[in-house]
Design an enzyme around this catalytic site. Structure first.
Site, PDB file in Angstrom:
ATOM      1  N   TYR A 179      45.931  46.606 -11.924  1.00  0.00           N
ATOM      2  CA  TYR A 179      46.629  47.220 -10.541  1.00  0.00           C
ATOM      3  C   TYR A 179      47.577  46.251 -10.001  1.00  0.00           C
ATOM      4  O   TYR A 179      47.436  44.872  -9.966  1.00  0.00           O
ATOM      5  CB  TYR A 179      45.334  46.449  -9.732  1.00  0.00           C
ATOM      6  CG  TYR A 179      45.331  47.097  -8.253  1.00  0.00           C
ATOM      7  CD1 TYR A 179      45.383  48.019  -7.777  1.00  0.00           C
ATOM      8  CD2 TYR A 179      44.660  46.029  -7.103  1.00  0.00           C
ATOM      9  CE1 TYR A 179      45.530  48.667  -6.530  1.00  0.00           C
ATOM     10  CE2 TYR A 179      44.789  46.554  -5.799  1.00  0.00           C
ATOM     11  CZ  TYR A 179      44.983  47.748  -5.629  1.00  0.00           C
ATOM     12  OH  TYR A 179      45.335  48.139  -4.062  1.00  0.00           O
ATOM     13  N   TYR A 222      33.614  50.217  -6.002  1.00  0.00           N
ATOM     14  CA  TYR A 222      34.044  49.092  -6.073  1.00  0.00           C
ATOM     15  C   TYR A 222      34.033  47.955  -4.876  1.00  0.00           C
ATOM     16  O   TYR A 222      33.406  46.916  -4.977  1.00  0.00           O
ATOM     17  CB  TYR A 222      35.434  48.983  -6.494  1.00  0.00           C
ATOM     18  CG  TYR A 222      36.155  47.823  -6.472  1.00  0.00           C
ATOM     19  CD1 TYR A 222      35.776  46.663  -7.763  1.00  0.00           C
ATOM     20  CD2 TYR A 222      36.925  47.235  -5.556  1.00  0.00           C
ATOM     21  CE1 TYR A 222      36.337  45.716  -7.749  1.00  0.00           C
ATOM     22  CE2 TYR A 222      37.417  45.977  -5.557  1.00  0.00           C
ATOM     23  CZ  TYR A 222      37.416  45.167  -6.810  1.00  0.00           C
ATOM     24  OH  TYR A 222      37.772  43.853  -6.999  1.00  0.00           O
ATOM     25  N   HIS A 223      34.594  48.599  -3.798  1.00  0.00           N
ATOM     26  CA  HIS A 223      34.516  47.698  -2.529  1.00  0.00           C
ATOM     27  C   HIS A 223      33.168  47.754  -1.798  1.00  0.00           C
ATOM     28  O   HIS A 223      33.194  46.707  -0.850  1.00  0.00           O
ATOM     29  CB  HIS A 223      35.732  48.212  -1.472  1.00  0.00           C
ATOM     30  CG  HIS A 223      36.964  48.358  -2.090  1.00  0.00           C
ATOM     31  ND1 HIS A 223      37.547  49.301  -2.589  1.00  0.00           N
ATOM     32  CD2 HIS A 223      37.925  47.379  -1.992  1.00  0.00           C
ATOM     33  CE1 HIS A 223      38.875  49.164  -2.994  1.00  0.00           C
ATOM     34  NE2 HIS A 223      39.076  47.788  -2.646  1.00  0.00           N
ATOM     35  N   ASP A 252      45.016  43.562   7.896  1.00  0.00           N
ATOM     36  CA  ASP A 252      43.872  43.339   6.879  1.00  0.00           C
ATOM     37  C   ASP A 252      42.733  43.825   7.440  1.00  0.00           C
ATOM     38  O   ASP A 252      41.879  43.541   8.211  1.00  0.00           O
ATOM     39  CB  ASP A 252      43.986  41.791   6.792  1.00  0.00           C
ATOM     40  CG  ASP A 252      42.729  41.217   5.806  1.00  0.00           C
ATOM     41  OD1 ASP A 252      42.628  41.826   4.982  1.00  0.00           O
ATOM     42  OD2 ASP A 252      42.363  40.032   6.181  1.00  0.00           O
ATOM     43  N   LYS A 278      40.534  39.374  13.827  1.00  0.00           N
ATOM     44  CA  LYS A 278      41.284  39.711  12.571  1.00  0.00           C
ATOM     45  C   LYS A 278      42.531  40.532  12.826  1.00  0.00           C
ATOM     46  O   LYS A 278      42.862  41.698  13.270  1.00  0.00           O
ATOM     47  CB  LYS A 278      40.540  40.766  11.702  1.00  0.00           C
ATOM     48  CG  LYS A 278      39.378  40.165  11.073  1.00  0.00           C
ATOM     49  CD  LYS A 278      38.911  40.984   9.741  1.00  0.00           C
ATOM     50  CE  LYS A 278      40.002  41.264   8.586  1.00  0.00           C
ATOM     51  NZ  LYS A 278      40.137  39.948   7.886  1.00  0.00           N
ATOM     52  N   HIS A 287      39.822  43.636   5.015  1.00  0.00           N
ATOM     53  CA  HIS A 287      38.671  43.190   4.521  1.00  0.00           C
ATOM     54  C   HIS A 287      37.931  42.109   5.374  1.00  0.00           C
ATOM     55  O   HIS A 287      38.402  40.904   5.724  1.00  0.00           O
ATOM     56  CB  HIS A 287      39.476  42.069   3.346  1.00  0.00           C
ATOM     57  CG  HIS A 287      39.868  42.978   2.171  1.00  0.00           C
ATOM     58  ND1 HIS A 287      41.124  43.523   2.015  1.00  0.00           N
ATOM     59  CD2 HIS A 287      39.282  43.424   0.853  1.00  0.00           C
ATOM     60  CE1 HIS A 287      41.297  44.035   1.045  1.00  0.00           C
ATOM     61  NE2 HIS A 287      40.198  44.198   0.234  1.00  0.00           N
TER      62      HIS A 287
END
Length: 665
Positions: free
Chosen positions: A20, A174-175, A542, A538, A544
């Protein structure tokens, strides 16, 4: 049951080897891709930067500090052309981790392929195109759920006709695991997403009933594999069996090849540690075994993180190390010479059946709510992820879940791997953003602006009607429109969306270890004359949000009043919230590498607003030299992944605010 392969039998083909990758700019990323392909990589996996993922150009205010940090900026056809220079797209398999702007990046890819003279019917690869998990975990959504589902459907139906080898959607669990999902949640939430998408496509009528099974066969998955090797391997076998069941029973797919669970994988990055990072090599290897050992549930493509991803952006050598791990497994072992080595195991069969049973129960709950979209809008799925992540972190804090080098066997020798001048990571220089702004401004000056405006108007018209968005997007790409202009046009039609955070409804932590901090919070609140108020923010793009959510939940459980408005805020919005809410402390969470620019902006705006007495703390992937610079600039404390004791962080916050109160009295 086979005991081995017959003499002279042909080995299975290995999975596709990917890394990746993408950073700084299209030219640098192109050199990296061509180097990796020369080293034996067999497919590309493109990482885009956050402005590209969320539909902004490099010169947009929200792009400040984010350009080229977590991936490559692709702002127009010129960037896409450069990105794949000397890489024949007709012979390449390209995975693009892109969601909200998936139609646009696919349009740019198709336009670049047209320029190469490629046959679109031969183009192979994947657009992730999974917006549901973006609302739950990664946060690069833009539009509300309904138009997002429409855009996903447009990509699926267009590729079915025009790019039949392309996987139009990568249902991404995945996340979900990165956000704390248990194996059962990863199974059920991902399958619920696939059901929601396929139900929507079928109801739209864009694909005939006779062709629908073939379309089902183009849906792929992108999964995660963590450290609990047996469980993770059984999870993959459960995935294959449940998907076969859903395809047969729900969609009437008769041909076995269209029911196959086709998946790619990146193994778990959540468990990689900043402490003793060399241990991550073994973790990555063990996690890879879970998705390659079982032939009946083997990944079609594997990409591995690098050992130092908890420290920062991997260097080319670090990526090569992960690539070599795959090649050694595929070519030096006898793995590919045997049938499935787990068939007939009672332990494996029992675990797979348990996971399937529990996943079916969760799928039924989600179905009762109205499906995956309804479970997103009600915050049910997000709430469950926040809760499971809280339990995971609590286990590490208590020592019940051992993490070598973190909460046990922490003594260590200095690592020569991270002692180079570069600190063991690749740093994106600050001039990358300035150069990207210059390039896009030059691009706008050199294009035919009238043609662009006409194309953008056609794009808005398509979005406002039932027309498929793809042809209008490709026309806009060829006219010279930019990522930000495409995003702005669709924002005008669809609006923007802020997903539920899941923090407010997460179950409280009644751990008795919180009692000491709760008493400190109460004592300080009495001194302040009101409840200690903590703003968790935040800034930037971003998305996450796992760390920010866990900090917010733990602060709430410790008795603080918490202000948390979710992701994607400008420094000005955070400072304005601090002013309006009358907070006592601000916590910023930044994991994209944009901390220097964004924190300095927040500090400057705090001073302008007369709020410089409010302490600021920072959490994220922050190199030590950057942490020192920010402390000198006025940040009270910096926390990185090695600081996993959340309750100790809460105690620190109380101390920092108390010291500030004493100074100002």
């Amino acid at each position: 049951m086979s005991t081995g392969s017959p003499k002279g039998a042909i080995k299975d083909r290995p999975w596709m080897f990917r890394t990746y990758a993408g950073h700084s700019n299209a030219a640098d990323s192109n050199r990296l891709y061509r180097t990796n392909l020369a080293k034996g990589q067999t497919g590309l996996s493109v990482a885009f930067d956050l402005p590209t993922q969320t539909g902004y150009d490099p010169d947009h205010p929200l792009s400040r500090g984010e350009v080229g940090k977590v991936g490559v900026p692709v702002s127009h056809l010129g960037d896409m052309r450069t990105l794949f220079n000397e890489i024949p797209l007709e012979r390449m398999n390209t995975s693009m981790t892109i969601n909200a702007t998936a139609p646009w990046l696919l349009a740019l890819y198709a336009a670049a392929a047209d320029e190469q003279g490629a046959d679109r019917s031969l183009l192979a690869g994947t657009t992730q195109n999974d917006l549901i998990k973006e609302y739950l975990s990664r946060g690069t959504y833009v539009f509300p759920p309904a138009p997002s589902m429409r855009l996903t459907t447009d990509v699926i139906s267009w590729t079915y006709t025009n790019m039949p080898k392309w996987n139009p959607m990568n249902v991404c669990s995945y996340h979900l695991q990165e956000a704390g999902a248990t194996p059962v949640q990863e199974l059920s939430f991902a399958l619920a997403t696939a059901i929601a998408i396929l139900d929507n496509v079928r109801a739209s009528g864009v694909v005939s009933e006779s062709d629908f099974p073939k379309l089902v066969g183009r849906i792929s998955f992108f999964v995660n594999a963590g450290m609990r090797f047996i469980t993770e391997m059984c999870k993959m076998r459960a995935f294959t069996e449940l998907w076969d069941e859903i395809c047969r029973e729900r969609y009437g797919v008769e041909e076995e090849r269209y029911r196959r669970f086709r998946y790619g994988v990146q193994v778990n990055s959540l468990g990689l540690t900043e402490q003793q990072p060399e241990n991550n090599v073994y973790r990555i290897l063990v996690e890879m075994l879970a998705v390659v050992l079982s032939k009946n549930a083997r990944a079609r493509a594997v990409q591995l993180p690098a050992w130092n991803e908890a420290l920062g952006l991997p260097r080319p050598f670090d990526q090569q190390w992960s690539l070599r791990m795959q090649q050694i497994m595929a070519y030096e072992t006898d793995l590919l010479e045997y049938a499935d080595i787990f068939d007939g195991s009672k332990e494996i069969e029992a675990k797979v059946e348990l996971l399937k049973e529990q996943a079916r129960e969760e799928l039924a709950r989600i179905a009762e709510m109205g499906g995956a979209v309804a479970a997103v809008e009600s915050s049910y799925m997000k709430q469950k992820l926040v809760e499971s992540n809280s339990k995971r972190l609590a286990g590490i804090e208590s020592g019940d879940q051992i993490v070598v080098g973190v909460n046990k066997w922490t003594e260590t020798e200095p690592s020569p791997l991270a002692s180079d001048e570069d600190g063991g990571i690749l740093t994106v220089p600050e001039h990358v953003e300035e150069e990207a702004i210059q390039r896009i401004q030059a691009w706008r000056k050199e294009r035919d602006d009238n043609a662009v405006q006409v194309a953008l108007q056609e794009l808005r018209a398509a979005a406002s009607s039932d027309d498929n968005i793809m042809e209008a997007s490709i026309k806009a790409a060829k006219a010279g429109a930019t990522t930000g202009e495409w995003g702005a046009a669709l924002r005008e039609v669809f609006g923007e969306y802020r997903a539920p955070t899941g923090v407010g409804k997460a179950a409280p932590d009644d751990n008795e270890n919180l009692a000491d901090v709760q008493q400190k919070v109460s004592a300080l609140s009495e001194k302040l004359g009101r409840r200690l108020k903590f703003l968790v923010g935040k800034p930037g793009l971003d998305g996450h949000s796992n760390g920010a959510e866990q900090i917010a939940v733990r602060a709430r459980d410790c008795g603080m009043e918490v202000v948390y408005e979710g992701i994607r805020l400008t420094p000005a919005q955070i400072v304005n919230a601090a002013l309006e809410e009358g907070v006592h402390v601000i916590g910023l969470s930044i994991l994209s590498g944009s901390h220097l620019a964004l924190v300095h902006d927040v500090l400057d705006k705090m001073k302008e607003s007369g709020l410089e007495d409010i302490p600021i703390i920072l959490g994220g992937i922050i190199p030590s030299e950057d942490a020192e610079e920010l402390k000198k600039a006025g940040v009270a404390a910096v926390y990185t992944p090695k600081d996993f004791h959340l309750t100790e962080i809460m105690s620190d916050i109380v101390r920092i605010v108390d010291e500030q109160v004493n100074e100002t009295v």
